[in-house]
Design a protein around this motif. Sequence first.
Motif, mmCIF file in Angstrom:
data_model
loop_
_atom_site.group_PDB
_atom_site.id
_atom_site.type_symbol
_atom_site.label_atom_id
_atom_site.label_comp_id
_atom_site.label_asym_id
_atom_site.label_seq_id
_atom_site.Cartn_x
_atom_site.Cartn_y
_atom_site.Cartn_z
ATOM 1 N N GLU A 131 0.826 -1.207 0.000
ATOM 2 C CA GLU A 131 0.000 0.000 0.000
ATOM 3 C C GLU A 131 0.864 1.262 0.000
ATOM 4 O O GLU A 131 0.604 2.203 -0.745
ATOM 5 C CB GLU A 131 -0.913 -0.032 1.229
ATOM 6 C CG GLU A 131 -2.138 0.833 1.104
ATOM 7 C CD GLU A 131 -3.096 0.586 2.260
ATOM 8 O OE1 GLU A 131 -3.389 1.583 2.955
ATOM 9 O OE2 GLU A 131 -3.537 -0.555 2.458
ATOM 10 N N GLU A 132 1.900 1.282 0.842
ATOM 11 C CA GLU A 132 2.804 2.439 0.894
ATOM 12 C C GLU A 132 3.477 2.685 -0.449
ATOM 13 O O GLU A 132 3.556 3.827 -0.919
ATOM 14 C CB GLU A 132 3.894 2.229 1.950
ATOM 15 C CG GLU A 132 3.455 2.430 3.367
ATOM 16 C CD GLU A 132 4.616 2.215 4.339
ATOM 17 O OE1 GLU A 132 5.685 2.850 4.145
ATOM 18 O OE2 GLU A 132 4.451 1.424 5.277
ATOM 19 N N ALA A 133 3.992 1.626 -1.060
ATOM 20 C CA ALA A 133 4.670 1.766 -2.346
ATOM 21 C C ALA A 133 3.698 2.242 -3.425
ATOM 22 O O ALA A 133 4.049 3.082 -4.261
ATOM 23 C CB ALA A 133 5.320 0.447 -2.753
ATOM 24 N N SER A 134 2.473 1.739 -3.383
ATOM 25 C CA SER A 134 1.454 2.158 -4.343
ATOM 26 C C SER A 134 1.124 3.641 -4.179
ATOM 27 O O SER A 134 1.093 4.390 -5.165
ATOM 28 C CB SER A 134 0.197 1.318 -4.156
ATOM 29 O OG SER A 134 -0.835 1.770 -5.006
ATOM 30 N N GLU A 135 0.916 4.052 -2.934
ATOM 31 C CA GLU A 135 0.582 5.448 -2.666
ATOM 32 C C GLU A 135 1.724 6.391 -3.031
ATOM 33 O O GLU A 135 1.489 7.540 -3.391
ATOM 34 C CB GLU A 135 0.193 5.629 -1.200
ATOM 35 C CG GLU A 135 -1.146 5.021 -0.859
ATOM 36 C CD GLU A 135 -1.465 5.024 0.625
ATOM 37 O OE1 GLU A 135 -0.671 5.558 1.427
ATOM 38 O OE2 GLU A 135 -2.527 4.472 0.996
ATOM 39 N N LEU A 145 7.076 -6.193 -3.695
ATOM 40 C CA LEU A 145 6.466 -6.594 -2.426
ATOM 41 C C LEU A 145 5.277 -7.524 -2.642
ATOM 42 O O LEU A 145 5.024 -8.413 -1.825
ATOM 43 C CB LEU A 145 6.076 -5.360 -1.613
ATOM 44 C CG LEU A 145 7.266 -4.562 -1.064
ATOM 45 C CD1 LEU A 145 6.784 -3.267 -0.406
ATOM 46 C CD2 LEU A 145 8.094 -5.390 -0.095
ATOM 47 N N THR A 146 4.567 -7.345 -3.754
ATOM 48 C CA THR A 146 3.470 -8.257 -4.092
ATOM 49 C C THR A 146 4.026 -9.665 -4.334
ATOM 50 O O THR A 146 3.463 -10.659 -3.865
ATOM 51 C CB THR A 146 2.697 -7.755 -5.321
ATOM 52 O OG1 THR A 146 2.143 -6.465 -5.018
ATOM 53 C CG2 THR A 146 1.580 -8.710 -5.714
ATOM 54 N N GLU A 147 5.151 -9.751 -5.030
ATOM 55 C CA GLU A 147 5.809 -11.044 -5.257
ATOM 56 C C GLU A 147 6.228 -11.677 -3.929
ATOM 57 O O GLU A 147 6.021 -12.872 -3.709
ATOM 58 C CB GLU A 147 7.033 -10.850 -6.148
ATOM 59 C CG GLU A 147 7.828 -12.104 -6.397
ATOM 60 C CD GLU A 147 9.130 -11.829 -7.142
ATOM 61 O OE1 GLU A 147 10.034 -12.673 -7.039
ATOM 62 O OE2 GLU A 147 9.252 -10.789 -7.803
ATOM 63 N N VAL A 148 6.806 -10.887 -3.046
ATOM 64 C CA VAL A 148 7.197 -11.390 -1.728
ATOM 65 C C VAL A 148 5.958 -11.875 -0.975
ATOM 66 O O VAL A 148 5.965 -12.954 -0.376
ATOM 67 C CB VAL A 148 7.954 -10.312 -0.922
ATOM 68 C CG1 VAL A 148 8.148 -10.737 0.533
ATOM 69 C CG2 VAL A 148 9.305 -10.011 -1.569
ATOM 70 N N GLY A 149 4.891 -11.102 -1.022
ATOM 71 C CA GLY A 149 3.653 -11.477 -0.348
ATOM 72 C C GLY A 149 3.090 -12.796 -0.856
ATOM 73 O O GLY A 149 2.629 -13.630 -0.062
ATOM 74 N N ARG A 150 3.139 -12.983 -2.170
ATOM 75 C CA ARG A 150 2.670 -14.264 -2.728
ATOM 76 C C ARG A 150 3.504 -15.423 -2.187
ATOM 77 O O ARG A 150 2.983 -16.476 -1.828
ATOM 78 C CB ARG A 150 2.734 -14.247 -4.256
ATOM 79 C CG ARG A 150 1.505 -13.712 -4.930
ATOM 80 C CD ARG A 150 1.484 -14.028 -6.421
ATOM 81 N NE ARG A 150 2.644 -13.516 -7.131
ATOM 82 C CZ ARG A 150 2.737 -12.301 -7.646
ATOM 83 N NH1 ARG A 150 1.735 -11.460 -7.529
ATOM 84 N NH2 ARG A 150 3.819 -11.926 -8.292
ATOM 85 N N GLY A 151 4.809 -15.239 -2.121
ATOM 86 C CA GLY A 151 5.687 -16.281 -1.585
ATOM 87 C C GLY A 151 5.422 -16.556 -0.120
ATOM 88 O O GLY A 151 5.432 -17.712 0.315
ATOM 89 N N LEU A 152 5.180 -15.487 0.647
ATOM 90 C CA LEU A 152 4.878 -15.665 2.068
ATOM 91 C C LEU A 152 3.543 -16.366 2.268
ATOM 92 O O LEU A 152 3.406 -17.206 3.163
ATOM 93 C CB LEU A 152 4.896 -14.314 2.789
ATOM 94 C CG LEU A 152 6.264 -13.658 2.909
ATOM 95 C CD1 LEU A 152 6.127 -12.251 3.481
ATOM 96 C CD2 LEU A 152 7.214 -14.500 3.735
#
Length: 165
Positions: A131-135, A145-152
């Motif tokens: 969200e921070e990066a998007s804003e 970070l979306t890629e990291v989130g998918r992996g997590l």
Amino acid sequence: MAKTKPKLHQSKNPIAENVRASNVALLQKHLATAVDITYQTKQAHWNVKGMNFIAVHKLFDELHEVTEEFVDTIAERLTALGGQAHGTVQAASENTVLEPYPLDLVNSEDHLRQLSEAYARWNAEVEKGIEEASESGDPLTEDLLTEVGRGLDKSLYFLESHFQS
């Protein structure tokens, strides 16, 4: 205590300097956490015992490899933005969002629960970071970070599946 704005290396990166600086600070937190969770997972791998030893031992090694890739990916993005990656164990211990890993765990179930908590905690922080990066207007950091989130998410699924029926 307010964090100081990171000093950036000169770069022809088209993202505004203030945006790069804020995302370097954001990524430093995630780099520290990636280093921390990588070695929390390895701690579990080295010390796990129990009836399902080999399966859990191998799982922890696979999760370690996944998080180790996140370390490199995050550090490279951070430096591409003009930052200086703080990837030492000492820097990680100062900036991680995770609680310290208990050093006395042995039972596979205890390791699985502890790692589930750590992966879930970091995943929640990654969601905020997306969200921070998007804003801020940095779609590449948002995508990373979306890629990291998918992996997590996938790693958390592997860990939590041991407790579901």
